[in-house]
Design a protein around this motif. Structure first.
Motif, mmCIF file in Angstrom:
data_model
loop_
_atom_site.group_PDB
_atom_site.id
_atom_site.type_symbol
_atom_site.label_atom_id
_atom_site.label_comp_id
_atom_site.label_asym_id
_atom_site.label_seq_id
_atom_site.Cartn_x
_atom_site.Cartn_y
_atom_site.Cartn_z
ATOM 1 N N ASN A 59 39.638 41.282 37.257
ATOM 2 C CA ASN A 59 39.302 42.016 36.326
ATOM 3 C C ASN A 59 38.440 41.643 34.804
ATOM 4 O O ASN A 59 39.517 40.418 34.151
ATOM 5 C CB ASN A 59 40.409 42.756 36.169
ATOM 6 N N ASN A 60 37.664 42.061 34.039
ATOM 7 C CA ASN A 60 36.598 41.454 32.782
ATOM 8 C C ASN A 60 37.118 41.592 31.574
ATOM 9 O O ASN A 60 36.853 41.512 30.616
ATOM 10 C CB ASN A 60 35.214 41.287 32.895
ATOM 11 N N THR A 61 38.689 42.483 31.287
ATOM 12 C CA THR A 61 38.881 42.867 30.266
ATOM 13 C C THR A 61 40.292 41.805 29.895
ATOM 14 O O THR A 61 39.629 40.337 29.918
ATOM 15 C CB THR A 61 40.075 44.099 30.361
ATOM 16 N N PRO A 180 45.337 39.695 32.072
ATOM 17 C CA PRO A 180 45.489 40.124 33.418
ATOM 18 C C PRO A 180 45.702 39.173 33.988
ATOM 19 O O PRO A 180 44.976 38.146 34.117
ATOM 20 C CB PRO A 180 43.719 41.139 33.412
ATOM 21 N N THR A 181 46.983 38.396 34.149
ATOM 22 C CA THR A 181 47.287 37.380 34.394
ATOM 23 C C THR A 181 47.054 36.180 35.552
ATOM 24 O O THR A 181 47.140 35.283 35.684
ATOM 25 C CB THR A 181 48.995 37.135 34.550
ATOM 26 N N VAL A 208 44.570 46.962 30.457
ATOM 27 C CA VAL A 208 45.842 46.596 30.549
ATOM 28 C C VAL A 208 46.499 46.939 29.344
ATOM 29 O O VAL A 208 46.650 46.675 28.664
ATOM 30 C CB VAL A 208 46.300 45.365 31.004
ATOM 31 N N GLY A 209 48.058 48.136 29.629
ATOM 32 C CA GLY A 209 48.889 48.335 28.644
ATOM 33 C C GLY A 209 50.223 47.640 29.197
ATOM 34 O O GLY A 209 50.538 47.153 29.829
ATOM 35 N N VAL A 254 42.518 40.522 42.438
ATOM 36 C CA VAL A 254 42.841 39.695 41.826
ATOM 37 C C VAL A 254 43.658 40.314 41.153
ATOM 38 O O VAL A 254 43.181 40.922 40.029
ATOM 39 C CB VAL A 254 41.445 38.566 41.179
ATOM 40 N N GLY A 255 44.756 39.891 41.117
ATOM 41 C CA GLY A 255 45.753 40.909 40.139
ATOM 42 C C GLY A 255 45.703 42.568 40.834
ATOM 43 O O GLY A 255 44.959 42.879 41.103
#
Length: 343
Positions: A59-61, A180-181, A208-209, A254-255
């Motif tokens: 996740n590239n956020t 996204p840890t 992510v909220g 991943v995540g």
């Protein structure tokens, strides 16, 4: 299903307050769903569990520095605002502290008036408000970089010395209220080694909220409602995932954010394809996974939707057994903590 099934005892000293000096030096607990075994490894050992042709989905956020410390124009009282979600036309959903002092019509200013936030109304989320932002510059994101701080989770009590440590090394699309840890453990070197091994890397975006991380307040799991989060998956990434599926390779998410995006698309369209939109998918035991074959994740809060998602993948009993073992073995928990791989 009772929410208390997903509770566990966690000593406060195991909640990681700061990131490790080396991103990839964290521990890795490996859960094998076939034989029920648990192994204790280091994060770089992840490569041993990946095969050529597997697809690693990232996740590239990028986290927006959206925690703003300001003051009421009328009284000068200190007000903290956390911008959550843009609603269009410079209107935002936000959390406010102390919320009782911020009523409709209140104006909060930041940076000596460089940014002003006018309260339009209360939001549905507790402590939430709908703001209209006013500013003279052309680029709000640059202004937030100047005035804002990283919105660290409430269980982290220490200030972060380096803001980039709460970003993944591949973060690109600004829009999250939290990182996204699971991806925080990766280094460019580790990703390069994975690709040299023949592992394909696909990126998606899910902003992510904060609702994702909050403990479930309802007594029954089925009564909980998720906050919607925006996602995007490109045709290139979708193609890599479909190719892996058709060739019998594994999709390694991943995540939990990557999981929720992939499973949303497969649920809504019957396959993995390019798509964008909002998802409020809630995955808990009883859910049948359509896409994800392996899951890399961190250790999550008791009674959170995240531990429920993991339990749906690994089984509730196995997951809670692993968490108890993680406590006994003194693993580091939550955002800056250690990782778990479920195979």
């Amino acid at each position: 299903m009772d929410v208390s099934l997903f509770d566990f005892d966690l000593p406060e000293e195991l909640i990681a307050q700061t990131p490790l000096k080396d991103r990839s030096s964290s521990r890795l607990m490996v859960l094998d769903r076939k034989d029920g075994s648990v192994q204790h490894r280091r994060f770089p050992d992840l490569l041993e569990y990946l095969q050529p042709g597997d697809v690693l989905v990232l996740n590239n956020t990028r986290v927006r520095p959206a925690r703003l410390i300001g003051s009421k124009e009328e009284t000068g009282a200190r007000i903290e605002v956390l911008l959550l979600k843009p609603l269009g036309e410079d209107r935002w959903e936000a959390l406010v502290k102390p919320a009782k002092r911020v009523k409709p019509g209140t104006v909060v200013q930041f940076g000596n008036g460089k940014l002003r936030a006018v309260v339009e109304r209360e939001a549905e989320v507790a402590g939430g408000r709908i703001f209209r932002l006013e500013y003279a510059v052309s680029d709000l994101e640059k202004l937030l970089e100047e005035l804002g701080k990283m919105p660290l989770p409430p269980y982290i009590h220490e200030e972060l010395e380096e803001g980039e440590r709460y970003q993944t090394v591949y973060s690109a699309e600004v829009g999250s209220a939290a990182a996204p840890t699971a991806g925080l453990h990766f280094t460019p070197e580790l990703l390069r080694r994975a690709e040299e091994k023949g592992v394909r890397v696909a990126t998606l975006t899910l902003h992510v909220g904060l609702g994702t991380f909050r403990p479930v307040s309802a007594e029954s799991v089925e009564e909980h409602r998720m906050h919607a989060e925006y996602y995007e998956l490109s045709e290139e990434a979708a193609g890599l995932i479909r190719e892996a599926q058709s060739n019998g390779n594994r999709v390694v998410a991943v995540g939990t954010t990557s999981v929720r995006t992939l499973e949303t698309i497969a649920r809504d369209f019957g396959e993995v394809r390019a798509a964008s939109g909002w998802t409020d998918i809630f995955i808990y035991p009883g859910y049948e996974y359509r896409v994800v074959d392996r899951l890399l994740t961190n250790f999550h809060l008791p009674k959170s939707t995240l531990i429920m998602l993991v339990s749906a993948f690994a089984g509730t009993e196995f997951t809670l057994q692993a968490y108890r073992e993680a406590v006994e073995e003194r693993y580091r928990f939550f955002s800056f903590g250690d990782a778990m791989l479920i195979v």
